[in-house]
Design an enzyme around this catalytic site. Structure first.
Site, PDB file in Angstrom:
ATOM      1  N   HIS A  16       0.849  -1.182   0.000  1.00 30.56           N
ATOM      2  CA  HIS A  16       0.000   0.000   0.000  1.00 30.56           C
ATOM      3  C   HIS A  16       0.887   1.235   0.000  1.00 30.56           C
ATOM      4  O   HIS A  16       2.108   1.148   0.132  1.00 30.56           O
ATOM      5  CB  HIS A  16      -0.990   0.007   1.181  1.00 30.56           C
ATOM      6  N   CYS A  25       5.802   6.051   4.795  1.00 27.38           N
ATOM      7  CA  CYS A  25       4.693   5.214   4.310  1.00 27.38           C
ATOM      8  C   CYS A  25       3.945   5.840   3.137  1.00 27.38           C
ATOM      9  O   CYS A  25       3.013   5.257   2.613  1.00 27.38           O
ATOM     10  CB  CYS A  25       3.732   4.880   5.456  1.00 27.38           C
ATOM     11  N   HIS A  29       4.984   0.324  -0.385  1.00 29.41           N
ATOM     12  CA  HIS A  29       5.731  -0.648   0.418  1.00 29.41           C
ATOM     13  C   HIS A  29       4.800  -1.786   0.798  1.00 29.41           C
ATOM     14  O   HIS A  29       3.582  -1.656   0.726  1.00 29.41           O
ATOM     15  CB  HIS A  29       6.321   0.016   1.671  1.00 29.41           C
ATOM     16  N   HIS A  31       3.706  -5.402   3.251  1.00 28.05           N
ATOM     17  CA  HIS A  31       3.646  -6.015   4.571  1.00 28.05           C
ATOM     18  C   HIS A  31       3.270  -7.480   4.432  1.00 28.05           C
ATOM     19  O   HIS A  31       2.549  -7.864   3.510  1.00 28.05           O
ATOM     20  CB  HIS A  31       2.587  -5.338   5.453  1.00 28.05           C
ATOM     21  N   HIS A  75      -1.321 -10.283  -2.296  1.00 31.27           N
ATOM     22  CA  HIS A  75      -0.496  -9.839  -3.410  1.00 31.27           C
ATOM     23  C   HIS A  75      -1.148  -8.714  -4.207  1.00 31.27           C
ATOM     24  O   HIS A  75      -0.997  -8.623  -5.427  1.00 31.27           O
ATOM     25  CB  HIS A  75      -0.093 -11.018  -4.309  1.00 31.27           C
ATOM     26  N   GLU A 136       0.626  -5.471  10.887  1.00 33.15           N
ATOM     27  CA  GLU A 136       1.387  -5.046   9.709  1.00 33.15           C
ATOM     28  C   GLU A 136       2.814  -5.583   9.793  1.00 33.15           C
ATOM     29  O   GLU A 136       3.408  -5.912   8.783  1.00 33.15           O
ATOM     30  CB  GLU A 136       1.450  -3.516   9.637  1.00 33.15           C
TER      31      GLU A 136
END
Length: 150
Positions: A16, A25, A29, A31, A75, A136
């Site tokens: 996201h 953020c 990136h 998680h 994904h 996360e």
């Protein structure tokens, strides 16, 4: 009859970016999410019912969460749908297929609110969503509780 809580753990990989955010953020990136879903209810008491003693079948809970969350978000790249992000979406969607646009900033907290609505709508009669926990990272998570959102 006792009220019992059941929890099932899930995992999925997703990326996201937080549009307009003033920290790292804001960049795309990813998680490795760990997602815990807790429901509550009263176990079936009819001895003739093959589900006697169950609040709900764990397989049914797994199917609901996989349909509503894991299969959609695993994904995927999750982005806020906005006028400012429209050009980025066009460029990325020309190359990549699993981009989810949401009407909220895709923070862990907002994702939980979305996930709660999706899951609660699919639960069988007599079973209620009690809590969600979304990690996360190994050390950072957000929680949603039904009692806080009644």
């Amino acid at each position: 009859m006792a009220v019992i809580r059941l929890t099932k753990e899930f995992s999925f990989e997703a990326a996201h970016a937080l549009e307009g955010y003033d920290g790292p953020c804001r960049e795309i990136h990813g998680h490795s999410y760990r997602f815990f879903v807790t429901v509550k209810g009263t176990p079936v008491t009819d001895p003739a019912d093959p589900k006697c003693g169950m609040v709900m079948d764990f397989g049914v809970l797994k199917r609901i969460v996989n349909d509503e969350i894991v299969s959609r978000f695993d994904h995927a790249l999750v982005l806020k749908a906005s006028e400012a992000g429209e050009e980025l979406y066009k460029v990325l969607s020309a190359r990549f297929g699993n981009i989810i646009r949401v009407d909220y900033q895709p923070t862990c907290e907002n994702m939980l609110t979305d996930f709660a609505a999706r899951i609660a709508a699919r639960l069988p009669e007599g079973v209620r969503l009690h809590a969600l926990r979304l990690h996360e990272t190994a050390t950072s998570f957000a929680e949603w509780f039904a009692d806080d959102n009644a």
